[in-house]
Write an enzyme that holds these catalytic residues in place. Structure first.
Site, PDB file in Angstrom:
ATOM      1  N   ASN A   7       0.881  -1.168   0.000  1.00 17.24           N
ATOM      2  CA  ASN A   7       0.000   0.000   0.000  1.00 17.24           C
ATOM      3  C   ASN A   7       0.918   1.217   0.000  1.00 17.24           C
ATOM      4  O   ASN A   7       1.493   1.571   1.024  1.00 17.24           O
ATOM      5  CB  ASN A   7      -0.926   0.013   1.218  1.00 17.24           C
ATOM      6  CG  ASN A   7      -1.825   1.248   1.241  1.00 17.24           C
ATOM      7  OD1 ASN A   7      -1.417   2.328   0.835  1.00 17.24           O
ATOM      8  ND2 ASN A   7      -3.046   1.079   1.728  1.00 17.24           N
ATOM      9  N   GLU A  34      -3.786   1.742  -3.160  1.00 20.64           N
ATOM     10  CA  GLU A  34      -3.952   3.159  -2.820  1.00 20.64           C
ATOM     11  C   GLU A  34      -2.985   4.021  -3.635  1.00 20.64           C
ATOM     12  O   GLU A  34      -2.263   4.858  -3.096  1.00 20.64           O
ATOM     13  CB  GLU A  34      -3.791   3.395  -1.305  1.00 20.64           C
ATOM     14  CG  GLU A  34      -4.689   4.504  -0.821  1.00 20.64           C
ATOM     15  CD  GLU A  34      -4.714   4.699   0.691  1.00 20.64           C
ATOM     16  OE1 GLU A  34      -5.260   5.728   1.114  1.00 20.64           O
ATOM     17  OE2 GLU A  34      -4.222   3.837   1.441  1.00 20.64           O
ATOM     18  N   ASP A 151      -3.871  -4.801   0.711  1.00 25.37           N
ATOM     19  CA  ASP A 151      -4.260  -4.224   1.996  1.00 25.37           C
ATOM     20  C   ASP A 151      -5.685  -4.702   2.246  1.00 25.37           C
ATOM     21  O   ASP A 151      -6.639  -4.155   1.705  1.00 25.37           O
ATOM     22  CB  ASP A 151      -4.183  -2.700   1.915  1.00 25.37           C
ATOM     23  CG  ASP A 151      -4.682  -2.019   3.179  1.00 25.37           C
ATOM     24  OD1 ASP A 151      -5.099  -2.734   4.122  1.00 25.37           O
ATOM     25  OD2 ASP A 151      -4.673  -0.774   3.218  1.00 25.37           O
ATOM     26  N   ASN A 153      -7.222  -4.893   5.188  1.00 28.14           N
ATOM     27  CA  ASN A 153      -7.887  -4.116   6.245  1.00 28.14           C
ATOM     28  C   ASN A 153      -8.593  -4.973   7.292  1.00 28.14           C
ATOM     29  O   ASN A 153      -9.574  -4.542   7.901  1.00 28.14           O
ATOM     30  CB  ASN A 153      -8.838  -3.080   5.631  1.00 28.14           C
ATOM     31  CG  ASN A 153      -8.159  -1.726   5.463  1.00 28.14           C
ATOM     32  OD1 ASN A 153      -7.505  -1.245   6.383  1.00 28.14           O
ATOM     33  ND2 ASN A 153      -8.282  -1.135   4.291  1.00 28.14           N
ATOM     34  N   ASP A 229      -1.954  -6.310   5.849  1.00 30.15           N
ATOM     35  CA  ASP A 229      -1.533  -6.519   4.461  1.00 30.15           C
ATOM     36  C   ASP A 229      -1.102  -7.976   4.327  1.00 30.15           C
ATOM     37  O   ASP A 229      -0.177  -8.427   5.016  1.00 30.15           O
ATOM     38  CB  ASP A 229      -0.377  -5.583   4.116  1.00 30.15           C
ATOM     39  CG  ASP A 229      -0.774  -4.119   4.271  1.00 30.15           C
ATOM     40  OD1 ASP A 229      -1.178  -3.520   3.265  1.00 30.15           O
ATOM     41  OD2 ASP A 229      -0.698  -3.592   5.404  1.00 30.15           O
ATOM     42  N   ASP A 258       2.373   4.731   5.211  1.00 29.14           N
ATOM     43  CA  ASP A 258       2.122   4.240   6.571  1.00 29.14           C
ATOM     44  C   ASP A 258       2.104   2.710   6.625  1.00 29.14           C
ATOM     45  O   ASP A 258       1.989   2.126   7.701  1.00 29.14           O
ATOM     46  CB  ASP A 258       0.831   4.826   7.158  1.00 29.14           C
ATOM     47  CG  ASP A 258      -0.361   4.745   6.221  1.00 29.14           C
ATOM     48  OD1 ASP A 258      -0.185   4.402   5.038  1.00 29.14           O
ATOM     49  OD2 ASP A 258      -1.489   5.033   6.665  1.00 29.14           O
ATOM     50  N   HIS A 259       2.241   2.068   5.464  1.00 25.83           N
ATOM     51  CA  HIS A 259       2.303   0.604   5.392  1.00 25.83           C
ATOM     52  C   HIS A 259       3.720   0.144   5.064  1.00 25.83           C
ATOM     53  O   HIS A 259       4.489   0.877   4.430  1.00 25.83           O
ATOM     54  CB  HIS A 259       1.370   0.076   4.300  1.00 25.83           C
ATOM     55  CG  HIS A 259      -0.080   0.261   4.596  1.00 25.83           C
ATOM     56  ND1 HIS A 259      -0.915  -0.782   4.935  1.00 25.83           N
ATOM     57  CD2 HIS A 259      -0.860   1.376   4.590  1.00 25.83           C
ATOM     58  CE1 HIS A 259      -2.140  -0.319   5.125  1.00 25.83           C
ATOM     59  NE2 HIS A 259      -2.133   0.988   4.926  1.00 25.83           N
TER      60      HIS A 259
END
Length: 268
Positions: A7, A34, A151, A153, A229, A258-259
């Site tokens: 991501n 993303e 990702d 989630n 992930d 942030d991943h």
């Protein structure tokens, strides 16, 4: 055959991270989520020069996915069957020839859902998981090589929650998404089609490796995060998995997503 899922949280903002992934891992397939770029604005030339066939499915400002493949795919599909023009650009699939056979790769940026009581986002997450379930059951065979990555989630088990016990309880109490009982049911149902969580299979007791870390609370500095992930492989492919991991080095770069990238290698 090596797969990396990442991501990237804005492709045009983080070309340095993609370049670092290619240099370090030399993956055969990269799934990006993303990307946040409309197809008309996708930096195709810049990405293709890294040595990949590039396929993308995006929209302006939100969501967006891309697949980078060394081998030329036999087929590429953007979105689920039945998606209309209004559908969020969240999934791209390809059938890729390899020594393992033709591998069906499904790269997804799954809805986050926000919370149980959100009237739009939570049902949208449930529907996305249902759409994927339907696709597996109607279009694919579990005895073929299939890899779902992205990702997702959802933290599949409590070992995948690294935000502290107090936060874990609060999230459950307030219905915040990531490991709600309903979400675990969706994940369990998906897995029961015949999928193996490659990281968890190789690391059955590991409880300190995560793939998402909150920017705001500087979660990466304290290794406070969630493992959301995933690379899920059908049994024939999972049996060939020799290595898997989460790349903290890429996450620690300047101006990171942030991943963290997650990866798995398969050999016959």
């Amino acid at each position: 055959m090596k797969f990396v899922s990442f991501n990237i949280n804005g492709l045009r903002a983080r070309p340095h991270q993609l370049e670092a992934i290619v240099e370090k891992h030399q993956p055969d397939v990269i799934g990006l989520q993303e990307t946040k770029v409309h197809d008309d604005m996708f930096p195709l030339e810049e990405v293709a020069k890294l040595g990949y066939n590039v396929f993308y499915h995006g929209q302006k400002g939100h969501y967006g996915v891309a697949l980078l493949t060394k081998e030329t795919p036999i087929a590429v599909r953007r979105g689920f069957p039945g998606d209309d023009e209004e559908a969020q650009r969240r999934i791209i699939m390809a059938e890729i020839p390899s020594l393992l056979g033709n591998v069906t790769v499904i790269n997804g940026y799954f809805p986050q859902g926000e919370s149980r009581d959100h009237p739009i986002k939570f049902p949208a997450k449930a529907q996305f998981y249902q759409n994927l379930q339907n696709y597996l059951e109607t279009e694919l065979k579990r005895d073929n090589p299939v890899l779902i990555m992205g990702d997702m989630n959802i933290s599949p088990t409590d070992l995948d929650i690294g935000i502290g016990e107090e936060n874990r309880k609060r999230w459950l109490r307030t219905g915040k998404c990531s490991f709600l009982p309903e979400e675990r049911e969706w994940m369990d149902r998906l897995m029961s089609w015949g999928l193996v969580d490659t990281f968890r299979h190789a690391n059955p007791q590991t409880a300190d490796r995560f793939s998402w870390f909150d920017y705001r609370s500087k979660g990466f500095d304290d290794n406070r995060g969630l493992r959301i992930d995933l690379l899920l492989a059908s049994q024939p492919l999972a049996e060939c998995c020799v290595e898997t991991g989460i790349d903290y080095e890429i996450r620690s770069m300047e101006k990171p997503s942030d991943h963290a990238p997650v990866w798995a290698t398969f050999r016959r």
